[in-house]
Each structure stands twice: as structure tokens, then as C-alpha cells.
Design a protein around this motif. Structure first.
Motif, mmCIF file in Angstrom:
data_model
loop_
_atom_site.group_PDB
_atom_site.id
_atom_site.type_symbol
_atom_site.label_atom_id
_atom_site.label_comp_id
_atom_site.label_asym_id
_atom_site.label_seq_id
_atom_site.Cartn_x
_atom_site.Cartn_y
_atom_site.Cartn_z
ATOM 1 N N ASP A 230 -20.371 52.306 37.104
ATOM 2 C CA ASP A 230 -20.041 53.256 38.180
ATOM 3 C C ASP A 230 -21.134 54.338 38.264
ATOM 4 O O ASP A 230 -20.925 55.476 37.881
ATOM 5 C CB ASP A 230 -18.669 53.897 37.890
ATOM 6 C CG ASP A 230 -18.280 54.950 38.921
ATOM 7 O OD1 ASP A 230 -18.810 54.901 40.054
ATOM 8 O OD2 ASP A 230 -17.468 55.825 38.583
ATOM 9 N N SER A 234 -17.708 57.112 41.334
ATOM 10 C CA SER A 234 -16.561 57.003 42.229
ATOM 11 C C SER A 234 -15.273 56.936 41.429
ATOM 12 O O SER A 234 -14.210 57.273 41.921
ATOM 13 C CB SER A 234 -16.703 55.794 43.157
ATOM 14 O OG SER A 234 -17.073 54.680 42.428
ATOM 15 N N ASN A 235 -15.367 56.512 40.165
ATOM 16 C CA ASN A 235 -14.142 56.457 39.361
ATOM 17 C C ASN A 235 -14.425 56.545 37.859
ATOM 18 O O ASN A 235 -14.322 57.613 37.257
ATOM 19 C CB ASN A 235 -13.365 55.173 39.701
ATOM 20 C CG ASN A 235 -11.998 55.165 39.064
ATOM 21 O OD1 ASN A 235 -11.502 56.210 38.674
ATOM 22 N ND2 ASN A 235 -11.405 54.011 38.928
ATOM 23 N N ARG A 238 -16.121 59.279 35.802
ATOM 24 C CA ARG A 238 -15.406 60.549 35.599
ATOM 25 C C ARG A 238 -14.917 60.701 34.156
ATOM 26 O O ARG A 238 -14.588 61.790 33.726
ATOM 27 C CB ARG A 238 -14.242 60.657 36.586
ATOM 28 C CG ARG A 238 -14.722 61.048 37.972
ATOM 29 C CD ARG A 238 -13.564 61.436 38.844
ATOM 30 N NE ARG A 238 -13.173 60.316 39.681
ATOM 31 C CZ ARG A 238 -11.986 60.150 40.219
ATOM 32 N NH1 ARG A 238 -11.036 61.021 40.012
ATOM 33 N NH2 ARG A 238 -11.724 59.111 40.975
#
Ligand SMILES: NC(=O)c1ccc[n+]([C@@H]2O[C@H](COP(=O)([O-])OP(=O)(O)OC[C@H]3O[C@@H](n4cnc5c(N)ncnc54)[C@H](O)[C@@H]3O)[C@@H](O)[C@H]2O)c1
Ligand SMILES: [Zn+2]
Length: 349
Positions: A230, A234-235, A238
Motif C-alpha cells: 500500500d 489508502s489502508n 496506516r
């Protein structure tokens, strides 16, 4: 030498070895033909290591230029960034030339951003010299400068073509900067667990190149694995924000006088407390995390109330419909992104 391969939008090597600065030219010559090279560094790092890097590049036939700026976060702004771009243009750098970021995260972020935007992008190599930049900021391709209204508000995702980590540079790093890096280091232990646990529990010393090299390798491997899946956050990326939601509030409330890594350590303590009280994080791992924070003498920061911190999250628009996203440690090596109602957060503290 330890080597970690990153397969993101660019594939590149992270090389870790003691005294690697002396062979920066040789390493770069394996992937980049002779060209102009701008070595960007702050004044402290330039005085310590600028000549070693420049000599190595010159010996390998590169045409070396240097750009030096005053050290510190206050330099990571549009003015210094613009000065680097002007320097590149006035020195007639073309798209086939190279930028080398020699220094901590401030240098890496700013030189990387200049490289990503000069002529729509020229190659750059990261040569990180702080623990924080070695294990975190030099890997993953986030580049940025600050605006008066906030940190890292202008930037890009732009991967380097190589990362060269000389563990010997850590011997000159002040203790406060070492601690700053270890805040992020403990974050990787909680994210990944595994081999990192015994190394960090034993204690890491800058003077021991082997053990710190292994530690850095495990941290960057952890980051690379996430970035590869990623790249643009976007996910999954995090997850790297473990401890950071509270850390960002504390940093802001302290007017950026408390170092980022120390705030991350406190953020990690708060979120571990919350998760433990919710019955998610087991006693054994909770105690391990708290013991690690104590072992590395991460100070308790008790100057700000939970309400103060939540107010900052609200202003920063981190709260959506009364909920806020946190990275919650369920166990060492098992962290999950979860949305928690703010009311519940207050009750749990
Ligand atoms: N891009 C990312 O993914 C990412 C991740 C985390 C942090 N960051 C950014 O990184 C920055 C912080 O990085 P930092 O903590 O490395 O700060 P920094 O670059 O300011 O370095 C800290 C201090 O250490 C000095 N220094 C550097 N190397 C040294 C050495 N080997 N010996 C002696 N002194 C040395 C520097 O001159 C400076 O005064 C922040 O701007 C933050 O936003 C970026
Ligand atoms: Zn961080």
C-alpha cells in the motif's frame, strides 16, 4: 552487508553496513552512470560527513555539487526547497543527474521532494544519518516540506533509487536524537514482534554495528513489507501510524518542542493502555511494551489532558461522525486499524 529489496513503484536496495559512506560512489556507480550529483545536507552533517561522501563520489568520476542549509525542522520549508531547485537549475542539472540526501529526516524529506519535482522528477539516493531516518523516513518514498499552518502539508510519494545506511554515523548522534529514533523503533517491535523482541529487550547500542545493523534491517523490512502492499497509504500503510494519533496531538500541544519519537512512545503507551483496558491487549504483551518504554527511558508526558488531545484531533479533522481511527495493538505482532467512538476513548482513560 545487510541488503533489503523494496518492490514498490520503483524497485530499490536498502544497503546497511558500517563505514558505507566511504563507498557511496562505488555503490551508486552500480546503478547510475557518471553524472552531476547534488549532495544536500544540513550544516552539522555536512561538517561531519560531507567530505567523505564527496570524495567517494569524485573518485568514482561523478561531478559533485553541494547544497548545505541550517539544521533543524525550521529549515524544512518552501524557501529552502525553492533554493535547492534554483541551485539545481543554475548548475544546469538535467533529468539524468542525481540528488543525494545526506542527513536526517529533514534533509531526506526536503531533498527527496526537490528531486521529485525538479524537471518532473530526477533520481535521488537516501543516505540517512539519524536512527529515525534510517529505520523510518528514508524508506517508503514519502517526501515533503512544512507550511506555516502545519507539518508535511506539501509533498509527494516518490521512491529513491537506493538507500545507503552507514551505521558508523550513529556514533556521533546526540543521545536525544537516539531516543527520538527509538520511539519509532519500539513502534516496529509492537507492529512486528518476532526477532525484534529479543534484540530490543537486550538493549541496542549505537557502538555495536552488528546488532544495530540487524535491528535497522528488521525495522526497514517491516516498513518495506507494508509499503509494497500500500504505497500511497489508502489502508494498510496506516498501520505505520501506530502511536501517532496521540503523538501528533502531543507534538502540536507542545508547540513541537517535544521530539516526534518521544511523542510516539507516549502515544504508544496511551493506546496500549486503552487496548489493555478494553481487554484486547493481553497482560503479558502489555507489560512487555511498558517495560520497553521504560528500558529506553521514554519520559511520561502528563502535561496535557485527554480532552486537550481529543480537541486537537477534532481540529485536525481526524474525527468522523464522532469516531476516530486508531491502530490498536491486540498483541505484539498483531495490530489492527479500528474506529472507536470518542466518548468511549474518554471513558477508557
Ligand atoms: N518521510 C517519512 O516517511 C518520515 C517519517 C518520519 C519522520 N519524517 C520526518 O523526519 C524529520 C525528522 O527527522 P530527524 O529526526 O532525523 O531530524 P533531523 O534531520 O533534523 O536530524 C536531527 C538532528 O540531528 C543532526 N544529525 C543528523 N545526523 C547526525 C549524525 N550522524 N551525527 C550528529 N548529528 C546528526 C541533524 O543535524 C539535526 O540537528 C521530520 O521532519 C519528520 O516529519 C518523515
Ligand atoms: Zn513517526
Amino acid at each position: 552487508m545487510e541488503i533489503v529489496k523494496v518492490h514498490a513503484s520503483k524497485t530499490y536496495d536498502i544497503k546497511i553496513e558500517k563505514d558505507l559512506l566511504y563507498t557511496v560512489g562505488e555503490e551508486i556507480s552500480t546503478i547510475k552512470p557518471k553524472c552531476k550529483v547534488l549532495v544536500v545536507s544540513d550544516d552539522i552533517v555536512h561538517d561531519l560527513y560531507g567530505k567523505i561522501v564527496a570524495d567517494s563520489l569524485i573518485t568514482c568520476g561523478y561531478n559533485v555539487f553541494e547544497y548545505t542549509f541550517p539544521h533543524g525542522e525550521k529549515s524544512k520549508n518552501l524557501i529552502t526547497y525553492g533554493n535547492i531547485l534554483n541551485f539545481l537549475a543554475e548548475s544546469a542539472f538535467t533529468r539524468s543527474d542525481l540528488v543525494v540526501a545526506l542527513g536526517g529526516g529533514v534533509t531526506g524529506d526536503m531533498a527527496g521532494f526537490a528531486a521529485s519535482t525538479y524537471m518532473r522528477g530526477i533520481d535521488y539516493v537516501q543516505v540517512p544519518t539519524t536512527l529515525l531516518s534510517m529505520i523510518d523516513s528514508s524508506v517508503g518514498g514519502k517526501t515533503a516540506v512544512d507550511l506555516p499552518s502545519g507539518k508535511n502539508l506539501v509533498g509527494s510519494f516518490y521512491q529513491p533509487i537506493m538507500v545507503l545506511i552507514d551505521t558508523a554515523t550513529l556514533t556521533t548522534l546526540p543521545c536525544t536524537e537516539y531516543k527520538n529514533g527509538m520511539g519509532e523503533g519500539i513502534k516496529y517491535v509492537v507492529l512486528d514482534g518476532g526477532e525484534l523482541i529479543p534484540i530490543v529487550e537486550k538493549g541496542i547500542r549505537c557502538s555495536c554495528a552488528n546488532e544495530i545493523g540487524k535491528f535497522i534491517k528488521l525495522c526497514v523490512t517491516s516498513k518495506a513489507n507494508i509499503v509494497e502492499k500500500d504505497e500511497k497509504e489508502s489502508n494498510l500503510r496506516r498501520l505505520l501510524n501506530l502511536g501517532h494519533t496521540f503523538a501528533h496531538s502531543i507534538e502540536k500541544l507542545s508547540n513541537y518542542t517535544i521530539p516526534h519519537g518521544v511523542c510516539v512512545a507516549e502515544g504508544l503507551r496511551i493506546i496500549s493502555d486503552i487496548s489493555h483496558k478494553q481487554g484486547k491487549l493481553n497482560d503479558l504483551d502489555y507489560n512487555k511494551i511498558i517495560n520497553l518504554l521504560e528500558k529506553y527511558e521514554m519520559p511520561r508526558i502528563t502535561d496535557y489532558s485527554m480532552q486537550d488531545m481529543i480537541n486537537v484531533m477534532n481540529v485536525d479533522k481526524k474525527v468522523e461522525n464522532g469516531n476516530i481511527n486508531f491502530v490498536i495493538p491486540y498483541a505484539i505482532g498483531d495490530c489492527r486499524i479500528e474506529s472507536i467512538p470518542l466518548d468511549k476513548v474518554k471513558d477508557l482513560i
